[in-house]
Design an enzyme around this catalytic site. Structure first.
Site, PDB file in Angstrom:
ATOM      1  N   ASP A 146       0.815  -1.221   0.000  1.00  0.00           N
ATOM      2  CA  ASP A 146       0.000   0.000   0.000  1.00  0.00           C
ATOM      3  C   ASP A 146       0.848   1.271   0.000  1.00  0.00           C
ATOM      4  O   ASP A 146       2.067   1.215   0.202  1.00  0.00           O
ATOM      5  CB  ASP A 146      -0.963   0.003   1.201  1.00  0.00           C
ATOM      6  CG  ASP A 146      -0.319  -0.526   2.484  1.00  0.00           C
ATOM      7  OD1 ASP A 146       0.924  -0.559   2.551  1.00  0.00           O
ATOM      8  OD2 ASP A 146      -1.052  -0.899   3.411  1.00  0.00           O
ATOM      9  N   ASN A 204      -7.326  -3.767  14.885  1.00  0.00           N
ATOM     10  CA  ASN A 204      -8.720  -4.055  14.529  1.00  0.00           C
ATOM     11  C   ASN A 204      -8.824  -5.186  13.496  1.00  0.00           C
ATOM     12  O   ASN A 204      -9.897  -5.436  12.953  1.00  0.00           O
ATOM     13  CB  ASN A 204      -9.412  -2.793  13.997  1.00  0.00           C
ATOM     14  CG  ASN A 204      -8.774  -2.292  12.700  1.00  0.00           C
ATOM     15  OD1 ASN A 204      -7.827  -2.892  12.197  1.00  0.00           O
ATOM     16  ND2 ASN A 204      -9.288  -1.199  12.163  1.00  0.00           N
ATOM     17  N   HIS A 226      -7.161  -5.327  10.565  1.00  0.00           N
ATOM     18  CA  HIS A 226      -6.962  -4.973   9.148  1.00  0.00           C
ATOM     19  C   HIS A 226      -5.686  -5.588   8.593  1.00  0.00           C
ATOM     20  O   HIS A 226      -4.743  -5.857   9.346  1.00  0.00           O
ATOM     21  CB  HIS A 226      -7.013  -3.451   8.916  1.00  0.00           C
ATOM     22  CG  HIS A 226      -5.833  -2.679   9.407  1.00  0.00           C
ATOM     23  ND1 HIS A 226      -5.951  -1.449  10.026  1.00  0.00           N
ATOM     24  CD2 HIS A 226      -4.498  -2.920   9.363  1.00  0.00           C
ATOM     25  CE1 HIS A 226      -4.759  -0.991  10.327  1.00  0.00           C
ATOM     26  NE2 HIS A 226      -3.857  -1.861   9.945  1.00  0.00           N
ATOM     27  N   GLU A 236      -9.640  -2.224   5.820  1.00  0.00           N
ATOM     28  CA  GLU A 236     -10.183  -2.052   7.167  1.00  0.00           C
ATOM     29  C   GLU A 236     -11.410  -2.958   7.342  1.00  0.00           C
ATOM     30  O   GLU A 236     -11.935  -3.501   6.366  1.00  0.00           O
ATOM     31  CB  GLU A 236     -10.587  -0.578   7.370  1.00  0.00           C
ATOM     32  CG  GLU A 236      -9.431   0.415   7.291  1.00  0.00           C
ATOM     33  CD  GLU A 236      -8.481   0.337   8.493  1.00  0.00           C
ATOM     34  OE1 GLU A 236      -8.741  -0.427   9.437  1.00  0.00           O
ATOM     35  OE2 GLU A 236      -7.454   1.041   8.456  1.00  0.00           O
TER      36      GLU A 236
END
Ligand code: F6R
Length: 267
Positions: A67, A136, A138, A143
């Protein structure tokens, strides 16, 4: 899916580096999928050491990063281009032309994403993808709620991510609000996945990823469906796991030695 629990960060990093180095030694033109963040820093350090001390050769290796922020030029010290260069590429002998990181400055962002997918395919597909994991759950910038079949695309960053990043920028306006990211489907196409996690703040995400149901609400859970995924964690990230796990990856030679012993008993 194989889960390996190492005593500490160094053990986790050394094992991840060894797995990647073995791939490169076996296939000098290996295609590596790489991650940024604090988790893989130790792995990159180990690989750099192997390059300097053992001659691990990256001259034919091709890399694709997961990314990049949209709007940050490669020389910006918060860009993932900059991170990868400082922490890995400038210390090894990889030709700059073999390095791929999504172009967050592209005028045609959709076209850049499609091209990235084509580039991965043309390189022969990713042999081994290194992943970190968010607290979380991801992976890359996928996400919670991301499509489990998604491909490389533009994603708006979560408010929380934007807030967390604010400390690295002078003005709130400068903080990136969007990123380009490989999709979950792109990641799952890799031939092998190595997902790393250390520290207690990852323990919950790891317990769901390893022992919970597969759900888009915790994108990393998808690795349960990958035919060749290894999750390497340190003790702290393993504290919420319920089942016991080994501290070494399964080794086929153990099974072969067992067969030999059994045959010896028969004769
Ligand atoms: C990095 C990336 C992110 C990180 C994750 C964990 O390229 O895609 O998903 O892997 O946010 O970050 P750290 O390792 O800093 O805890």
């Amino acid at each position: 899916m194989e889960v390996v629990v190492k005593e500490d960060y160094q053990g986790m990093s050394r094992l991840a580096a060894k797995i990647i180095a073995d791939v490169v030694r076996e296939k000098p033109r290996a295609v590596l999928g790489l991650a940024t963040g604090s988790t893989p820093l130790g792995t990159y350090k180990e690989l750099i050491l192997m390059h300097k001390e053992e001659g691990l050769d990256f001259s034919q290796v091709v890399t694709f990063n997961l990314d990049e922020y949209i709007g940050l030029p490669p020389e910006h010290d918060q860009s993932y281009h900059y991170f990868m260069n400082e922490n890995f590429f400038k210390h090894i002998n990889i030709p700059p032309g073999n390095v791929h990181i999504p172009n967050g400055m592209a005028e045609d962002l959709v076209g850049a994403c499609e091209q990235y997918e084509r580039d991965i395919k043309e390189a022969g597909g990713i042999d081994i993808q290194l992943l970190g994991i968010g607290a979380n759950g991801h992976i890359a910038f996928n996400e919670p709620g991301s499509s489990l079949g998604s491909r490389t695309r533009v994603k708006a960053l979560d408010e929380k991510t934007i807030e967390d990043n604010a400390r690295f920028f002078e003005h709130m306006d400068d903080v990136p609000k969007f990123a380009l990211t490989m999709g979950i489907g792109t990641i799952m196409d890799s031939r092998r996945i190595v997902l790393l996690a250390n520290k207690a703040n990852k323990a919950h995400a790891i317990s769901i990823t390893v022992e919970g149901p597969v759900t888009a609400l915790v994108p990393a859970t998808i690795v349960q469906l990958h035919p060749r995924a290894t999750i390497i964690v340190d003790r702290e990230a393993a504290v919420e796991l319920e089942r016991p796990y080994r501290d070494t990856p399964h080794d086929l030679s153990e099974a072969v030695a067992y067969i030999q012993r059994q045959k010896g008993k028969d004769s």
